[in-house]
Every structure is written in structure tokens, then in C-alpha cells.
Design a protein around this motif. Structure first.
Motif, mmCIF file in Angstrom:
data_model
loop_
_atom_site.group_PDB
_atom_site.id
_atom_site.type_symbol
_atom_site.label_atom_id
_atom_site.label_comp_id
_atom_site.label_asym_id
_atom_site.label_seq_id
_atom_site.Cartn_x
_atom_site.Cartn_y
_atom_site.Cartn_z
ATOM 1 N N GLY A 1 0.779 -1.248 0.000
ATOM 2 C CA GLY A 1 0.000 0.000 0.000
ATOM 3 C C GLY A 1 0.800 1.282 0.000
ATOM 4 O O GLY A 1 0.230 2.362 -0.100
ATOM 5 N N CYS A 2 2.130 1.170 0.116
ATOM 6 C CA CYS A 2 2.944 2.409 0.140
ATOM 7 C C CYS A 2 2.734 3.206 -1.153
ATOM 8 O O CYS A 2 2.608 4.431 -1.123
ATOM 9 C CB CYS A 2 4.435 2.097 0.263
ATOM 10 S SG CYS A 2 4.847 0.774 1.406
ATOM 11 N N ALA A 3 2.690 2.466 -2.270
ATOM 12 C CA ALA A 3 2.595 3.127 -3.577
ATOM 13 C C ALA A 3 1.278 3.888 -3.731
ATOM 14 O O ALA A 3 1.220 4.896 -4.426
ATOM 15 C CB ALA A 3 2.737 2.089 -4.695
ATOM 16 N N ALA A 4 0.244 3.407 -3.056
ATOM 17 C CA ALA A 4 -1.059 4.057 -3.180
ATOM 18 C C ALA A 4 -0.967 5.517 -2.761
ATOM 19 O O ALA A 4 -1.644 6.377 -3.322
ATOM 20 C CB ALA A 4 -2.102 3.321 -2.341
ATOM 21 N N CYS A 5 -0.149 5.816 -1.773
ATOM 22 C CA CYS A 5 0.000 7.205 -1.316
ATOM 23 C C CYS A 5 1.252 7.864 -1.892
ATOM 24 O O CYS A 5 1.226 9.023 -2.273
ATOM 25 C CB CYS A 5 0.061 7.258 0.202
ATOM 26 S SG CYS A 5 -1.522 6.904 0.991
ATOM 27 N N HIS A 6 2.348 7.120 -1.934
ATOM 28 C CA HIS A 6 3.636 7.738 -2.290
ATOM 29 C C HIS A 6 3.952 7.666 -3.774
ATOM 30 O O HIS A 6 5.032 8.055 -4.188
ATOM 31 C CB HIS A 6 4.769 7.080 -1.504
ATOM 32 C CG HIS A 6 4.759 7.447 -0.050
ATOM 33 N ND1 HIS A 6 5.208 8.657 0.411
ATOM 34 C CD2 HIS A 6 4.323 6.764 1.032
ATOM 35 C CE1 HIS A 6 5.065 8.714 1.735
ATOM 36 N NE2 HIS A 6 4.518 7.570 2.130
ATOM 37 N N GLY A 7 3.002 7.133 -4.561
ATOM 38 C CA GLY A 7 3.248 7.035 -5.996
ATOM 39 C C GLY A 7 3.869 5.690 -6.337
ATOM 40 O O GLY A 7 4.557 5.080 -5.519
ATOM 41 N N GLN B 1 0.335 12.265 9.473
ATOM 42 C CA GLN B 1 -0.849 11.749 8.763
ATOM 43 C C GLN B 1 -0.744 10.261 8.402
ATOM 44 O O GLN B 1 -1.749 9.588 8.254
ATOM 45 C CB GLN B 1 -1.035 12.511 7.440
ATOM 46 C CG GLN B 1 -1.091 14.003 7.596
ATOM 47 C CD GLN B 1 -2.386 14.419 8.225
ATOM 48 O OE1 GLN B 1 -3.438 13.891 7.882
ATOM 49 N NE2 GLN B 1 -2.319 15.355 9.164
ATOM 50 N N MET B 2 0.449 9.805 8.208
ATOM 51 C CA MET B 2 0.607 8.449 7.666
ATOM 52 C C MET B 2 0.130 7.394 8.663
ATOM 53 O O MET B 2 0.390 7.507 9.848
ATOM 54 C CB MET B 2 2.085 8.225 7.326
ATOM 55 C CG MET B 2 2.366 6.858 6.748
ATOM 56 S SD MET B 2 4.043 6.774 6.099
ATOM 57 C CE MET B 2 4.521 5.152 6.713
ATOM 58 N N PRO B 3 -0.586 6.358 8.159
ATOM 59 C CA PRO B 3 -0.988 5.280 9.072
ATOM 60 C C PRO B 3 0.227 4.458 9.481
ATOM 61 O O PRO B 3 1.202 4.385 8.739
ATOM 62 C CB PRO B 3 -1.937 4.426 8.218
ATOM 63 C CG PRO B 3 -1.566 4.712 6.801
ATOM 64 C CD PRO B 3 -1.034 6.119 6.768
HETATM 65 C C1 HEC Z 1 -2.448 6.699 3.531
HETATM 66 C C2 HEC Z 1 -1.276 7.222 2.864
HETATM 67 C C3 HEC Z 1 0.085 6.630 3.168
HETATM 68 C C4 HEC Z 1 0.472 5.303 3.122
HETATM 69 C C5 HEC Z 1 -0.373 4.080 2.834
HETATM 70 C C6 HEC Z 1 1.901 5.300 3.381
HETATM 71 N N1 HEC Z 1 2.345 6.578 3.615
HETATM 72 FE FE1 HEC Z 1 4.271 7.131 4.038
HETATM 73 N N2 HEC Z 1 3.658 9.042 4.331
HETATM 74 C C7 HEC Z 1 2.367 9.523 4.130
HETATM 75 C C8 HEC Z 1 2.329 10.948 4.485
HETATM 76 C C9 HEC Z 1 1.113 11.842 4.404
HETATM 77 C C10 HEC Z 1 3.642 11.294 4.902
HETATM 78 C C11 HEC Z 1 4.129 12.670 5.387
HETATM 79 C C12 HEC Z 1 4.417 12.622 6.867
HETATM 80 C C13 HEC Z 1 3.232 12.165 7.658
HETATM 81 O O1 HEC Z 1 2.169 12.757 7.549
HETATM 82 O O2 HEC Z 1 3.375 11.157 8.401
HETATM 83 C C14 HEC Z 1 4.440 10.072 4.789
HETATM 84 C C15 HEC Z 1 5.806 10.009 5.081
HETATM 85 C C16 HEC Z 1 6.626 8.934 4.829
HETATM 86 C C17 HEC Z 1 8.058 8.934 4.983
HETATM 87 C C18 HEC Z 1 8.908 10.123 5.424
HETATM 88 C C19 HEC Z 1 9.037 11.041 4.224
HETATM 89 C C20 HEC Z 1 9.850 12.292 4.421
HETATM 90 O O3 HEC Z 1 10.408 12.812 3.432
HETATM 91 O O4 HEC Z 1 9.976 12.804 5.510
HETATM 92 C C21 HEC Z 1 8.495 7.679 4.650
HETATM 93 C C22 HEC Z 1 9.938 7.185 4.648
HETATM 94 C C23 HEC Z 1 7.318 6.886 4.288
HETATM 95 N N3 HEC Z 1 6.204 7.696 4.413
HETATM 96 C C24 HEC Z 1 7.334 5.556 3.896
HETATM 97 C C25 HEC Z 1 6.194 4.780 3.673
HETATM 98 C C26 HEC Z 1 6.216 3.352 3.408
HETATM 99 C C27 HEC Z 1 7.464 2.503 3.310
HETATM 100 C C28 HEC Z 1 4.896 2.955 3.282
HETATM 101 C C29 HEC Z 1 4.364 1.554 3.073
HETATM 102 C C30 HEC Z 1 4.714 0.575 4.057
HETATM 103 C C31 HEC Z 1 4.074 4.133 3.447
HETATM 104 N N4 HEC Z 1 4.891 5.213 3.678
HETATM 105 C C32 HEC Z 1 2.684 4.148 3.381
HETATM 106 C C33 HEC Z 1 1.291 8.798 3.666
HETATM 107 C C34 HEC Z 1 1.263 7.422 3.508
#
Ligand code: HEC
Length: 272
Positions: A54-60, A90-92
């Protein structure tokens, strides 16, 4: 080839099975768009985990960012692991039941392999949210021993800030980091995060959140360090609860310690 590499190779071989299980059991995630340059097999599996979890769903699709989440190039494995286990904004969060340590290591490997300046980091984010995020990331980077990554985030903070006290203090932090000092910068960033970058966050709760992050990645001495700091910042009503947390950490009862910290953070512990 060293042992770690061997273990990773074994994990990579087992991955198609895990991937299949994930595809069957996980909630629907976007289908990957084919990339023009095919990746080597191991890398492709790491990328696949990034997508199926699911990481890609939010991060591209390729971790290059989207309107709702930042681009990920420039993160070391250790900070990725912290962020995934204990995101602050915000991130889960994802528990070991959702993403195993082995899988997380592979996902972090994938992110660490991404190339790019990381300047797209906070595109589309509100200024205050971007500032707060970079403070947390700088702090985490220092704590996991990645000062260069911390410098990167501090530079973003300086670019985002208008001239003023906060800006000047960050310039001093940058200089100190560049000179190899991590102790003072850590405390400065903590002070600027609690109250300034994150107006509702107290120093006590900041330390408790850092303790949570340390526990999630099994860094017990770090967790203790933060709980002791939290004790210095806390009002007497939390003294008993904090003392108990120190005992739990010393006894290796990490799960209970986490639970107690969670209660303190959610305000469920009151003086009686
Ligand atoms: C529902 C959306 C969502 C999902 C799913 C998600 N992220 Fe994120 N992520 C975010 C947001 C929004 C931020 C910005 C900081 C915050 O709000 O926590 C973030 C921040 C990050 C950061 C720090 C980025 C920075 O430049 O400071 C990392 C590393 C990261 N995510 C990795 C992951 C990984 C690996 C996964 C999958 C396991 C994941 N994320 C899943 C929304 C998401």
C-alpha cells in the motif's frame, strides 16, 4: 557473500509466495504500471512489496510522491523503518502483523535505492505540515545514526523558513551537524519541534513519542533515554506512570511499556 546477504537472498526467494498470499488477502491496491527499464529480479520483488503493502497508493508507483504524500528518495533503511512503525503525522502505522520485519527491510532497501534529489519531498504539503515532517525526520535520522540524512532535512527546513529566530537556530544546527556534532542539534531540534513547529506538542510528549519509535525498532537504551527526558519534563501527576515505564523497559517488557506510554500520550493517565 556475507550471512546477511545470504539471508536476504533466501528471503527474496521466498517472496513470490508471500506476495501471492498478500495479493489474495490484502485490500485492493492499484495495479503496477510497467516501468520502461525492467528492474533486476531482487529489486523488482522489493518494488512489488512496496506496491502490495500500500505504500505506492499514497507515495506514488515509484515512490516519486503524490498530492497526498511526499517523494521518498533520500531515506536510509533505518529511518524508513522508524517511519513505517511509528509515523507521527498523517501516515498510518503498520505493525509487524501487517508488514513483517523481513518485508519492511526489503521495502526500505527499495526506498534506499531510489535516486533523486528528494526536492519533491514536500510538494503539495501545507507549509506547516512540511516543516513539522522535516523536524521529525531530522530527529529520527540523528537518532538512528544517519547525520547526512539529518543535514538534508535541516536544509529543507532552512529553505522553508522565513528569516527569523527559528531560521537562525536551524542555521546553527546545520553548522553543528556539518562539524560532526549530533548532541546539541538533537536537543535544539527537539525544542524547535515541540511548541514551534508543532504548537500542540509538549516536550514530554515529544520524548514519549520518540520512546515509542525506539521501542518499535527494538532500541531499548534509546527508549529509556527518552523516558528519562520525559520524566524531567513531566508534571508530578505522571511521575508514577513514568517510573513504571522505566521498570518495564528495564525488565524487557516492551509490549507493556508501549501500552503505558500510549496511555500517557492519549491523556488516559490522571493524577488520583
Ligand atoms: C495513507 C497514505 C500513506 C500510506 C499508505 C503510506 N504513507 Fe508514508 N507518508 C504519508 C504521508 C502523508 C507522509 C508525510 C508525513 C506524515 O504525515 O506522516 C508520509 C511520510 C513517509 C516517509 C517520510 C518522508 C519524508 O520525506 O519525511 C516515509 C519514509 C514513508 N512515508 C514511507 C512509507 C512506506 C514505506 C509505506 C508503506 C509501508 C508508506 N509510507 C505508506 C502517507 C502514507
Amino acid at each position: 557473500m556475507d550471512i546477511k546477504r545470504l539471508i536476504r537472498l533466501a528471503a527474496v526467494i521466498a517472496l513470490p509466495l508471500i506476495g501471492l498470499a498478500l495479493a489474495v488477502f490484502s485490500s485492493p491496491t492499484p495495479t503496477p504500471t510497467p516501468t520502461s527499464t525492467p528492474l533486476p529480479v531482487a529489486d523488482a520483488d522489493e518494488h512489488q512489496l512496496f506496491i502490495t503493502n500500500g505504500c505506492a497508493a499514497c507515495h506514488g508507483q515509484n515512490g516519486d510522491g503524490s498530492p497526498i504524500a511526499p517523494a521518498l528518495a533520500g531515506h536510509s533503511e533505518a529511518t524508513v523503518e522508524r517511519q513505517v512503525r511509528t509515523p507521527r503525522l498523517q501516515m498510518p502505522s503498520f505493525t509487524v502483523d501487517q508488514i513483517s520485519d523481513e518485508e519492511l527491510e526489503l521495502i526500505a532497501d527499495y526506498i534506499a535505492s531510489l535516486e533523486g534529489e528528494g526536492n519533491e519531498h514536500h510538494e503539495g504539503m501545507e507549509l506547516t505540515a512540511a516543516l513539522e515532517m522535516h523536524h521529525w525526520m531530522a530527529l529520527d535520522a540523528i537518532e538512528v545514526g544517519e547525520p547526512d540524512e539529518a543535514i538534508h532535512h535541516v536544509q529543507h527546513i532552512i529553505d522553508l523558513l522565513e528569516a527569523g529566530d527559528h531560521h537562525d537556530r536551524m542555521e546553527a544546527v546545520l553548522e553543528a551537524l556539518q562539524a560532526g556534532d549530533v548532541h546539541d542539534p538533537e536537543h535544539e531540534i527537539e525544542e524547535m519541534l515541540a511548541g514551534t513547529a508543532s504548537p500542540d506538542l509538549s516536550l514530554r510528549d515529544l520524548h514519549l513519542q520518540q520512546a515509542m519509535a525506539a521501542i518499535a525498532t527494538d532500541e531499548v537504551p534509546d527508549a529509556l533515554h527518552h523516558v528519562l527526558h520525559a520524566q524531567n519534563e513531566a508534571d508530578p501527576s505522571a511521575a508514577d506512570a513514568l517510573g513504571e515505564i522505566v521498570d518495564l523497559l528495564n525488565a524487557g517488557e516492551l509490549h507493556d511499556a508501549e501500552h503505558e506510554i500510549g496511555e500517557l500520550l492519549s491523556g488516559e493517565v490522571h493524577a488520583d
